[in-house]
Design a protein around this motif. Structure first.
Motif, mmCIF file in Angstrom:
data_model
loop_
_atom_site.group_PDB
_atom_site.id
_atom_site.type_symbol
_atom_site.label_atom_id
_atom_site.label_comp_id
_atom_site.label_asym_id
_atom_site.label_seq_id
_atom_site.Cartn_x
_atom_site.Cartn_y
_atom_site.Cartn_z
ATOM 1 N N ARG A 284 0.811 -1.221 0.000
ATOM 2 C CA ARG A 284 0.000 0.000 0.000
ATOM 3 C C ARG A 284 0.845 1.273 0.000
ATOM 4 O O ARG A 284 0.551 2.231 -0.722
ATOM 5 C CB ARG A 284 -0.929 -0.001 1.213
ATOM 6 C CG ARG A 284 -2.106 -0.961 1.093
ATOM 7 C CD ARG A 284 -2.817 -1.086 2.429
ATOM 8 N NE ARG A 284 -4.011 -1.911 2.354
ATOM 9 C CZ ARG A 284 -4.655 -2.371 3.436
ATOM 10 N NH1 ARG A 284 -4.198 -2.071 4.658
ATOM 11 N NH2 ARG A 284 -5.739 -3.112 3.295
ATOM 12 N N LYS A 288 0.616 4.214 -2.775
ATOM 13 C CA LYS A 288 0.191 5.566 -2.384
ATOM 14 C C LYS A 288 1.195 6.628 -2.826
ATOM 15 O O LYS A 288 0.821 7.747 -3.152
ATOM 16 C CB LYS A 288 -0.025 5.634 -0.870
ATOM 17 C CG LYS A 288 -1.261 4.892 -0.396
ATOM 18 C CD LYS A 288 -1.578 5.184 1.057
ATOM 19 C CE LYS A 288 -0.505 4.687 1.990
ATOM 20 N NZ LYS A 288 -0.862 4.948 3.414
ATOM 21 N N THR A 291 0.506 8.379 -6.076
ATOM 22 C CA THR A 291 -0.662 9.262 -6.187
ATOM 23 C C THR A 291 -0.315 10.715 -5.876
ATOM 24 O O THR A 291 -1.198 11.566 -5.837
ATOM 25 C CB THR A 291 -1.788 8.810 -5.238
ATOM 26 O OG1 THR A 291 -1.385 9.021 -3.873
ATOM 27 C CG2 THR A 291 -2.131 7.341 -5.451
ATOM 28 N N SER A 297 -5.907 13.446 -3.827
ATOM 29 C CA SER A 297 -4.938 12.414 -3.442
ATOM 30 C C SER A 297 -5.097 11.975 -1.985
ATOM 31 O O SER A 297 -4.848 10.812 -1.657
ATOM 32 C CB SER A 297 -3.512 12.913 -3.689
ATOM 33 O OG SER A 297 -3.252 14.103 -2.961
ATOM 34 N N ARG A 301 -5.529 8.096 -1.131
ATOM 35 C CA ARG A 301 -4.622 7.334 -0.258
ATOM 36 C C ARG A 301 -5.395 6.638 0.851
ATOM 37 O O ARG A 301 -5.083 5.504 1.225
ATOM 38 C CB ARG A 301 -3.547 8.263 0.316
ATOM 39 C CG ARG A 301 -2.525 8.724 -0.716
ATOM 40 C CD ARG A 301 -1.326 9.356 -0.058
ATOM 41 N NE ARG A 301 -1.662 10.606 0.605
ATOM 42 C CZ ARG A 301 -1.641 11.801 0.026
ATOM 43 N NH1 ARG A 301 -1.317 11.896 -1.263
ATOM 44 N NH2 ARG A 301 -1.940 12.896 0.705
ATOM 45 N N ILE A 304 -6.934 3.570 -0.685
ATOM 46 C CA ILE A 304 -5.948 2.510 -0.920
ATOM 47 C C ILE A 304 -5.644 1.771 0.371
ATOM 48 O O ILE A 304 -5.399 0.561 0.364
ATOM 49 C CB ILE A 304 -4.674 3.091 -1.560
ATOM 50 C CG1 ILE A 304 -4.970 3.526 -3.002
ATOM 51 C CG2 ILE A 304 -3.530 2.073 -1.537
ATOM 52 C CD1 ILE A 304 -3.819 4.221 -3.702
ATOM 53 N N ASP A 305 -5.689 2.477 1.483
ATOM 54 C CA ASP A 305 -5.424 1.833 2.772
ATOM 55 C C ASP A 305 -6.491 0.811 3.158
ATOM 56 O O ASP A 305 -6.307 0.055 4.124
ATOM 57 C CB ASP A 305 -5.310 2.883 3.880
ATOM 58 C CG ASP A 305 -3.899 3.439 4.000
ATOM 59 O OD1 ASP A 305 -2.946 2.716 3.645
ATOM 60 O OD2 ASP A 305 -3.747 4.594 4.437
#
Length: 326
Positions: A284, A288, A291, A297, A301, A304-305
């Motif tokens: 991850r 990130k 990005t 962003s 992020r 994505i987490d």
């Protein structure tokens, strides 16, 4: 002379960055025009007495050449033995000695930038490796331990005398870590004095930075690290700008999302320690980073987490591309 400096070439290195410049990320940067690659650093003792995992950290592909393996340690004898094994097993284009890492876990072992407090020992390590292998040896340093002990000029002379074929200098001290500004006056002074190529490192983040440094500095090439972490396209932009004087169009947002997905797939194909081929939680932070400066962003992020699988990532990327495609 190392061939990538021949005929007035001005190579752009991707700086080695622990836990980031793995074989997959290097592939992205190579495709965007990075000239010279260096592996993440590896402990000499791990290569001598460790298992296969240590060797996987120095894997590279043929298309990533010219390729260096960076090693760290505090014993001239152990460093020389590790270099012999590196040469025999992976046959890199050069072996790089890490004398610049500021991490406490490295300096506590009297390695990395700790060696800047012992220039004679640093020179002995360089000489031991040079004598142990046929592969060219290079060294990477910081300018000193702190502002009261800037030793880059002395260290430069020592490693050149010891047989190093190039020297990379990060223009900060160990105590600065990554804060403040890089001291290019010190880098320039060393580059002007030495006969071997000096590669400058620190605060290189735009095309115009490169042009300015080429005009003002005697360095033979540049090393780019943190600026490339979130934007590997920087190498392509620099090359285009140097050739034409124009900054090319940045990749579109859909193109950037495609790269993020491809990066995840490359990581899964090259990181053997992870058994589940669909689990991306471990990468991850790497994803990130790409990005950076993208619209929204912060929310991206955060999302994505929460993503666990490659399938989830593919669905998320597809949704973002649909939103940004004209």
């Amino acid at each position: 002379m190392l061939p990538w400096f021949a005929d007035g070439a001005y190579p752009l290195y991707l700086a080695p960055m622990a836990r980031f410049t793995d074989v997959a990320f290097r592939q992205l940067c190579k495709e965007q025009g990075a000239d010279v690659m260096v592996t993440e650093f590896v402990m000499a003792d791990s290569l001598i007495s460790g298992g296969e995992e240590s060797w996987r950290s120095v894997d590279f592909t043929e298309e990533q050449r010219p390729m260096g393996v960076q090693v760290f340690g505090s014993s001239p004898e152990r460093m020389a033995e590790a270099a012999r094994r590196i040469e025999a097993r992976v046959r890199p284009d050069f072996i790089d000695i890490n004398c610049g890492c500021p991490a406490d876990k490295v300096t506590d072992q009297a390695a990395g930038s700790s060696l800047l407090r012992e220039p004679d020992k640093l020179a002995k390590i360089t000489e031991a490796i040079v004598q142990a292998v046929h592969t060219p040896v290079t060294v990477k340093i910081r300018i000193g331990w702190d502002e009261d002990s800037v030793v880059a000029p002395e260290v430069g002379r020592l490693v050149e005398s010891a047989g190093a074929q190039a020297l990379a200098i990060h223009g900060r001290t160990k105590m600065q870590r990554y804060s403040g500004k890089a001291d290019w006056k010190v880098i320039n002074a060393v580059a002007a004095e030495l006969s071997i190529p000096v590669v400058g490192n620190g605060d290189v983040s735009t095309c115009k930075d490169v042009v300015r440094i080429r005009e003002e500095s005697p360095v033979s090439g540049l090393m780019i690290g943190r600026a490339a972490m979130g934007y590997p396209w920087l190498f392509k932009e620099i090359k285009h700008y140097l050739a034409t004087g124009e900054i090319p169009e940045a990749p579109t947002i859909p193109e950037r999302w495609s790269t993020i997905l491809r990066f995840a797939e490359l990581l899964l194909s090259t990181q053997f320690k992870h058994k589940d081929p669909n689990d991306i939680r471990w990468m991850r932070a790497k994803l990130k980073a790409l990005t950076k400066d993208m619209p929204g962003s912060r929310k991206v992020r955060a999302k994505i987490d929460t993503i666990v699988s490659l399938d989830e990532l593919k669905a998320f990327v597809a949704s973002k591309q649909e939103l940004t495609t004209p």
